[in-house]
Design an enzyme around this catalytic site. Structure first.
Site, PDB file in Angstrom:
ATOM      1  N   GLN A 299      -3.790  52.964  -4.061  1.00 49.50           N
ATOM      2  CA  GLN A 299      -4.358  53.808  -3.717  1.00 49.50           C
ATOM      3  C   GLN A 299      -4.556  54.788  -5.123  1.00 49.50           C
ATOM      4  OE1 GLN A 299      -3.827  55.618  -0.633  1.00 49.50           O
ATOM      5  NE2 GLN A 299      -3.788  53.627   0.346  1.00 49.50           N
TER       6      GLN A 299
ATOM      7  N   TYR B 130       1.838  49.308   3.065  1.00 51.73           N
ATOM      8  CA  TYR B 130       1.049  48.737   3.657  1.00 51.73           C
ATOM      9  C   TYR B 130       0.397  49.760   4.253  1.00 51.73           C
ATOM     10  CZ  TYR B 130       4.623  51.282   7.503  1.00 51.73           C
ATOM     11  OH  TYR B 130       5.693  51.816   8.320  1.00 51.73           O
ATOM     12  N   GLU B 131      -1.214  49.521   4.619  1.00 53.16           N
ATOM     13  CA  GLU B 131      -2.481  50.929   4.139  1.00 53.16           C
ATOM     14  C   GLU B 131      -3.141  51.036   2.922  1.00 53.16           C
ATOM     15  OE1 GLU B 131      -3.911  51.943   7.026  1.00 53.16           O
ATOM     16  OE2 GLU B 131      -2.355  51.009   8.660  1.00 53.16           O
ATOM     17  N   GLY B 132      -3.481  50.012   2.118  1.00 55.12           N
ATOM     18  CA  GLY B 132      -3.319  49.952   0.791  1.00 55.12           C
ATOM     19  C   GLY B 132      -1.872  50.430   0.270  1.00 55.12           C
TER      20      GLY B 132
END
Lengths: 589, 589
Positions: free
Chosen positions: B448, B441-443
């Site tokens: 990244q 999650y969050e990319g």
């Protein structure tokens, strides 16, 4: 859902593990390539169509204990019945007791498919086969006559009872007791934990093989004997008699393989008002139980290795399928409308190729181990010794490397699914959960590495492993002389890896010769991965030389994954001092 | 059970991340080292004594949905209340709205502790803080006045609503609609999935931040706006009014973080007979929603990175404790009676030291990122730009490396527990389950890595990263000139790693300059791990130079784990061609 990769499996066992050579040389009697293909095809069909559809309900429902009886998930009992009716339990069992005596390699290939389809299903019969082997090799004719046929057919299942709360990796600490009853039987007392399929509803009877100590037994592992303890006593005509004094007192609540009941078994506690003492029969000689158990443990280790391969294969298939369906973002090489299937993204490809390559290397190593077991059985004299050494050398690799790969690949597979991977309904998380037990049971992977370094590197006076490396180098040379462009820098990468392997091997052998055991133990795990990667690379090369369609993945492995051997060699050669020094700080005052 | 490692945390933020220097230079006003210690100590006490004891019930009970209302596990609501009463939600919130405006670094250190104690608890307030930040930076004074104080105190919680079934990593595919109502408000329609703490019983109101498209918005990411949608409408006096037309229609059944409700949220469907359309207020400008969201996403990425550090820390503590209790086998250096605690076995030490070293490197990287964020805020001109670049460079490392470490360390921790590790009651498996979401999650970590290579390597005209490497080299040189024997070959290992890093960096920068983006993307993930390991090694060295008690672990890392950089460099430089070639075979016809 899983589809058995029959072609890939057939290719690997014939052209990588060596079955083709064995068949051509007549090592397996009238076994033909056609029969091999037919068996694999039929096993693949059963795994795909019958076992795989019951995986999810097995994971969700799990095994349930009530009043000392275990109920398996809906449909599983019937699945097991169809499976033994298909003759699958008897595949590599002894002919004398109704088995088909097919090579271990075929059995292992089938085992991979059962485990890919549902690891919690595949694990059960593995224990039965271990029991068959132990009885076949070590039991009296009387015991064999009474139990073997039904264990070979699968009408009854077998179990292995080793672990106790204080005795896991260290069986010397075992406390279960066996008292001679004076009539040739024994009374068994004690508690065993982590007993896989210790209780269930698949079969009418369950045949427990139990390690215990006789009253006058020496301490440690030389005072352990092996006993057969049936759930129901068996009459001379094979009929089931009284319930024996053994029962399941609890099921573990596990991370994965939920459908496989992991039982606490209580022996000799006076179950249902019985006179305390489970009736058991000695297998083999008194105090030689561990040796009997070891025969089956070696094959059990290979079988667990297959679970690593199996989960990796299933996870890879699922991730590749998802990556072809799921669309997100744009990709340079995707000209279609809308978002690109994520399989077009290089970073996703990296994950998927890593999964495929690791799965195939683990499979090649494990099958090569199985083939060596077969060759040892059909060979004589020095040849038999050579193949026995080979099987012994490869067993820790097959167990530890393959199960590490299982976890690694299942984790990558979950990642490929993105957020959906974390949702249980998707199914990717179940592989990640199931895979995690395999590096632990049947001897933790750390213990496999120690076994490799302390017991396997010395084989053949230390020469066997170098002979093995020499064979791997043949594959590397063949890549070089093939002049096939598609291999890229594969030959260089293999040479470098084999150079790392040779150096690390000689270093560890010298440490042992110098009595510096602690430093050798510190490097054991990196060494196991090093030899596995180098061997895996050479095996992929062997396959790619036999089928040029496999060159791409071989090259990906050589150019992207094999480079790890340099660091692993460094850890073996230079890592111990800092490990031993810093390790002391971990110890509580 | 988890005990907050307050001393370790304080040391790392002061002497590795750079807070001491900042304090000494007066960058943080009248913030003193004593206050830092006091805050950390009190946070540690709360995490250890209040949060950690509720972890297990959270995992077992999970969040439950009934009639669109979510009940959190027993005791969790009261825990949250005590937590906000302690002022923990307001730690780094803006002073104007009741926050303590302490440095991000302190907030991040506290966040580590909440997440170690219970990741499913720590994740909730992270979203609130993201909402605070987005409102503080982009909302109108009116919205700020109405919402910020209660979000800062934690009386209300915030959420981030980005993902839709077809729009995960690729927000361009987003479909949720927003229609102007003519009175300055909007009506929001659509379905959002994977909304963390989208519905719960912690607070009276929940403030949703929602991405949606206006009717005339351009396609793609330039047509997305950000809206504030409260669960209950709020009167001018702050009182709660009517229920808004948004509700939770389902909870995900997840692998881990069970206590954290992961919601499907339905906007504008006429909930409870309402006139369809959730009432929302625009945050920032129309069609500029993604920019608003990105401000908070950067910090959210660091926050998720802290979850990786946090789980790794908790798993390490548990494994070290178990290894000191559990006895199996004999060990060369154990002179006590009976079996040795397994912590005496070199192979177990290898696992534990690897866990400790990886945890500390991930912590050092993440704290350094937080410190850069703080320094950017308190600096001016070029200095501010420098620190902004640094924070941007380190954010993908903090997120991806730390969360990979979380999974790796949790898996090793489970392994150290042997068979007990697979049993849920032991608690090691829960870390392995919880940790697995953070790389997603969050990319995703793949994203990244792509962000690092495509957006962060070009910072400062490509020079910023080389300045960073130069700073790391200072630590390597200091090790060499320290002449401290305990470092062994640490300086050589660091030099080699930094050499690998420099080569790989220049190679990727050249690829981008040459427009060979696909090859750069193929090497992104290996590069992210390479720069993280090299930076982590230098940070450990910095710490060891400040406290010689840390030399042993630094050396273990350098001599056992840092060698991986050679292979990683090889993958960056030579891996792309085979990846791209073999990758095509994965694509279904």
């Amino acid at each position: 859902m899983y589809r058995a990769p029959v072609e890939d499996i057939a290719f690997t066992l014939k052209h990588v593990a060596g079955l083709k050579q064995g068949l051509d040389a007549g090592a397996f009697g009238d076994l033909s390539e056609d029969l091999v293909d037919a068996v694999l095809g039929e096993a693949g069909r059963f795994a795909t169509e019958e076992v795989a559809p019951l995986y999810k309900i097995g994971d969700e429902h799990g095994a349930v204990l009530k009043d000392a009886a275990v109920t398996t998930p809906p449909g599983w009992k019937e699945l097991y019945r169809r499976w033994i009716d298909g003759g699958w339990n008897a595949l590599s069992g002894p002919e004398e007791y109704g088995g088909q005596a097919l090579p271990t390699l075929l059995g292992v290939a089938a085992l991979e498919m059962w485990n890919s389809a549902a690891m919690a299903f595949g694990i059960g019969p593995t224990l039965t086969m271990g029991a068959v082997e132990a009885l076949d090799k070590h039991a009296s004719e009387e015991l064999k006559a009474k139990y073997l046929e039904k264990l070979v057919s699968g009408e009854w299942m077998g179990t292995m009872n080793l672990t106790e709360p204080q005795a896991g990796s260290d069986l010397a600490a075992l406390r279960a007791r066996a008292e001679p009853a004076g009539d040739g039987t024994y009374r068994i007392f004690g508690q065993k934990i982590f007993i896989t399929y210790g209780e269930h509803d698949f079969t009418d009877n369950i045949i427990h093989l139990v390690l215990a100590r006789l009253p006058d037994a020496p301490a440690g592992t030389r005072g352990i004997s092996l006993f057969l303890v049936p759930k129901f006593l068996v009459g001379d005509d094979g009929s089931l008699g009284a319930r024996n004094d053994v029962f399941c007192s609890g099921l573990e609540h596990k991370l994965g393989i939920h459908a496989s009941p992991t039982c606490t078994m209580i022996y000799g506690d006076g179950f249902q008002g019985a006179k305390p003492g489970a009736i058991g029969w000695l297998i083999g000689e008194e105090n030689k139980g561990l040796a009997c158990m070891f025969t089956m443990m070696n094959n059990a280790r290979l079988a667990v290795g297959m679970q690593g391969v199996a989960v990796a294969e299933a996870a890879t298939q699922k991730a590749v399928a998802y990556a072809n369906e799921r669309r997100q973002g744009k990709a340079a090489d995707y000209a279609g409308a809308g978002m690109a299937p994520i399989v077009h993204h290089p970073d996703v490809q990296r994950n998927l190729l890593t999964m495929k390559a690791l799965t195939q290397t683990a499979r090649a190593i494990s099958y090569s181990c199985a083939h060596a077991i077969d060759m040892a059985r059909v060979s004589d004299g020095d040849q038999a010794g050579h193949w026995r050494d080979r099987a012994n050398l490869l067993t820790p690799l097959a167990k530890a490397f393959s199960t590490d790969v299982g976890v690694e690949v299942a984790s990558l597979g979950l990642q490929v699914h993105g957020g959906m991977g974390f949702i249980e309904e998707t199914g990717a998380a179940a592989f990640y959960r199931d895979a995690r037990i395999a590096p632990i049971y049947e001897g933790t992977n750390g213990i496999q590495a120690i076994d490799l370094v302390t017991r396997k590197l010395p084989l053949g006076g230390g020469g066997h492993v170098h002979g093995f490396i020499g064979e791997l180098a043949v594959a590397a040379n063949a890549v070089r002389t093939s002049n096939l462009q598609g291999f890229g820098r594969t030959a260089d990468a293999l040479d470098a890896a084999l150079g790392d392997l040779t150096q690390a091997t000689r270093f560890l052998q010298k440490l042992s010769a110098d009595g510096r055991a602690e430093e050798a133990l510190a490097g054991a795990t990196p060494y196991l991965r090093l030899i596995s990667l180098a061997a895996g690379g050479a095996y992929l090369a062997r396959g790619a030389l036999a089928d040029q369609g496999r060159i791409g993945l071989c090259r990906f492995f050589a150019e992207n994954l094999l480079g790890e051997t340099g660091a692993l060699k460094g850890r073996v050669v230079d890592g111990a001092e800092s490990l031993v020094a810093a390790g002391k700080t971990l110890i509580s005052a």
